[in-house]
Design a protein around this motif. Structure first.
Motif: not given
Lengths: 273, 265
Positions: A250-259, B98-109
């Motif tokens: 959760m901390v990691m995800t929030v960090l990345v989303f915030a940035v 929609l495009e943002g949704l499909f690119l979302s796996p790039l953002i989540v660690p």
């Protein structure tokens, strides 16, 4: 071929995204196996007050920030030279800067074990030159992690800055020079402001990558320099503490989303101005 | 160039040193005749290359890595191309969302995605690790497939497709005889990018490993932690050589900087 009927083409992709990514991620944070959501939030609260956990969060943020600054400071000038040079070598140099992006992070990080190890090149050189009497401890230090992450993310920073610089008309530089501005003044008043969005993108990518990277902190930081990523793996594979693992996630995800949010705000502001 | 911009040039040189020097040391160490990573090497030999090629765990996991990378790249394209088509050719509401949704796996660690799949699929549903890895890698490659083929579609003139339809071709025939051939460079770029990304992935492959199926980077990581022999250096040189081959293929086809840097030169 066009029209709303094409919407059904989205279905297989949406199923994959929901079942293979979004739903599992949400469940993991709020209801890991054999753990109630309340436990996760209790553990998260503990993590944000415990000195040991806070030190790990602080180290991750601090090293991430240092790596980000270093990547921009080295990456932007490199991209600038590559984008403005007419030399036939600039294509080769650009390729050399991009190539590491294709190369396994394990291979790239392993190079630092060879360079920084106690029997490695740098330690041996320092001893041979008489700078130190015995091989210094270079591995498993913050410096080792910074060097490893810098090597890992510098190509990304160069590419992001290069793309922005390539869109800035080079004749603007000439115009400023022709009007009597010096090299430094042209650089700071023309080049940097016009390619600023590229710098923001570069910094965001590097920071998000640095605070979530696993291979480099694992190999070069070891158990002495724990970071969020190595701690998450320990909790989920060695000690099997799902509440703790989910809290870190959760901390990691929030960090990345915030940035990402901050950077898109800066990007938007830059465009308005 | 160097003399006129001393500060800028020295920063660039420093950047190249950080990127390249560790690789040079790997190559030197791989040819040692000694049995440690000591520098300078005690002598020269090809011994560690034959050891690497004879070391079963590395070779088995190399095959696993290649299988996984090819399969997930293919799956990502099979699922991603229809999505790119719908986004760029369908008149859908909320297109950018929609495009943002499909690119979302790039953002989540990636570690977070890996942990989620490990918990929900391997523990929760008792799914085997190969299937879970395939799902995970496909999810991760999916944004590349959507974005890169989408970029090709955006550059393509839709009038060509309209012409085919106007001449009486069915939508399916138009896709296979007009759209798909024009899309080939985009498909190739997306496929190569996915293959490389999957092959090099550590976070997902690490969390979703099992004794029977683990990828090469994970096996190497495990080995490095317990042993200090040059076998990892020689294996790294082999991977380096393979990566150079892929870079050359990329340059000869669509363009290396274009595929991997998104740069048109």
């Amino acid at each position: 071929m066009r029209g709303r009927r094409l919407a059904w083409l989205l279905v297989p992709g949406l199923v994959l995204l929901l079942a293979g990514f979004l739903i599992p991620s949400v469940i993991m944070i709020f209801a890991p196996p054999e753990t109630a959501a309340a436990e996760v939030f209790a553990r998260l609260g503990q993590m944000l007050t415990d000195p040991y956990d806070l030190a790990i969060i602080g180290r991750t943020l601090g090293l991430g920030l240092i790596v980000t600054i270093a990547c921009v400071v080295l990456g932007f000038p490199t991209a600038y030279l590559l984008a403005r040079s007419n030399s036939r070598w600039s294509g080769v140099l650009l390729a050399i800067a991009i190539f590491p992006l294709l190369l396994s992070s394990v291979v790239r990080t392993f190079g630092w074990l060879v360079v920084l190890g106690s029997q490695g090149a740098l330690a041996q050189a320092l001893v041979a030159l008489g700078v130190v009497s015995e091989a210094p401890q270079l591995l498993y230090t913050p410096l080792a992690i910074v060097l490893g992450l810098l090597q890992l993310f510098l190509p990304l920073a160069i590419v992001a800055c290069y793309s922005a610089l390539a869109q800035v008309d080079a004749s603007l530089d000439d115009a400023a020079r022709g009007l009597g501005a010096g090299r430094a003044r042209t650089f700071w008043t023309i080049v940097v402001p016009l390619s600023w969005p590229g710098v923001v993108v570069a910094a965001t990518l590097v920071f998000a990558g640095s605070v979530t990277a696993y291979t480099t902190p694992y190999l070069l930081g070891g158990s002495r320099q724990r970071m969020l990523s190595t701690q998450l793996y320990t909790y989920s594979s060695t000690t099997i503490d799902w509440a703790a693992a989910s809290s870190i996630a959760m901390v990691m995800t929030v960090l990345v989303f915030a940035v990402s949010a901050i950077s898109s705000l800066i990007g938007r502001k830059a465009r308005v101005e | 160039m160097r003399s006129r911009r001393p500060v800028v040039a020295s920063l660039a040189v420093l950047g190249y040193v950080v990127m390249i020097v560790p690789l040079v040391f790997i190559v030197i160490t791989a040819f040692t005749s000694g049995s440690t990573l000591r520098f300078p090497p005690e002598g020269w030999s090809l011994r560690w290359f034959s050891e690497a090629l004879a070391y079963k765990p590395f070779m088995t996991s190399l095959v696993s890595s290649l299988q996984l990378a090819v399969l997930s790249a293919v799956f990502a394209l099979l699922l991603g191309v229809p999505v790119a088509l719908a986004i760029h050719r369908g008149r859908l509401p909320g297109r950018s969302l929609l495009e943002g949704l499909f690119l979302s796996p790039l953002i989540v660690p990636e570690l977070v995605v890996g942990l989620a799949l490990y918990q929900q699929f391997m523990i929760g549903l008792n799914l085997d690790n190969l299937s879970t890895l395939l799902i995970g890698h496909t999810v991760l490659m999916f944004p590349y497939a959507v974005r890169v083929t989408g970029a090709s579609l955006a550059l393509m003139d839709p009038a060509v497709e309209d012409a085919a339809r106007g001449l009486g071709a069915s939508p399916l025939r138009t896709f296979f005889t007009v759209t798909l051939p024009l899309l080939r460079p985009g498909l190739f770029s997306a496929g190569l990018l996915s293959f490389i990304t999957s092959f090099n992935n550590v976070p997902l492959s690490l969390l979703l490993q099992s004794r029977d199926f683990r990828t090469l980077p994970v096996t190497m990581l495990d080995y490095v932690q317990q042993n200090y022999t040059p076998i990892v250096a020689s294996t790294s040189v082999l991977i380096l050589a393979g990566t150079v081959v892929i870079a050359i293929i990329a340059e000869r086809t669509v363009g290396f900087a274009k595929i991997f840097g998104g740069i048109n030169t």
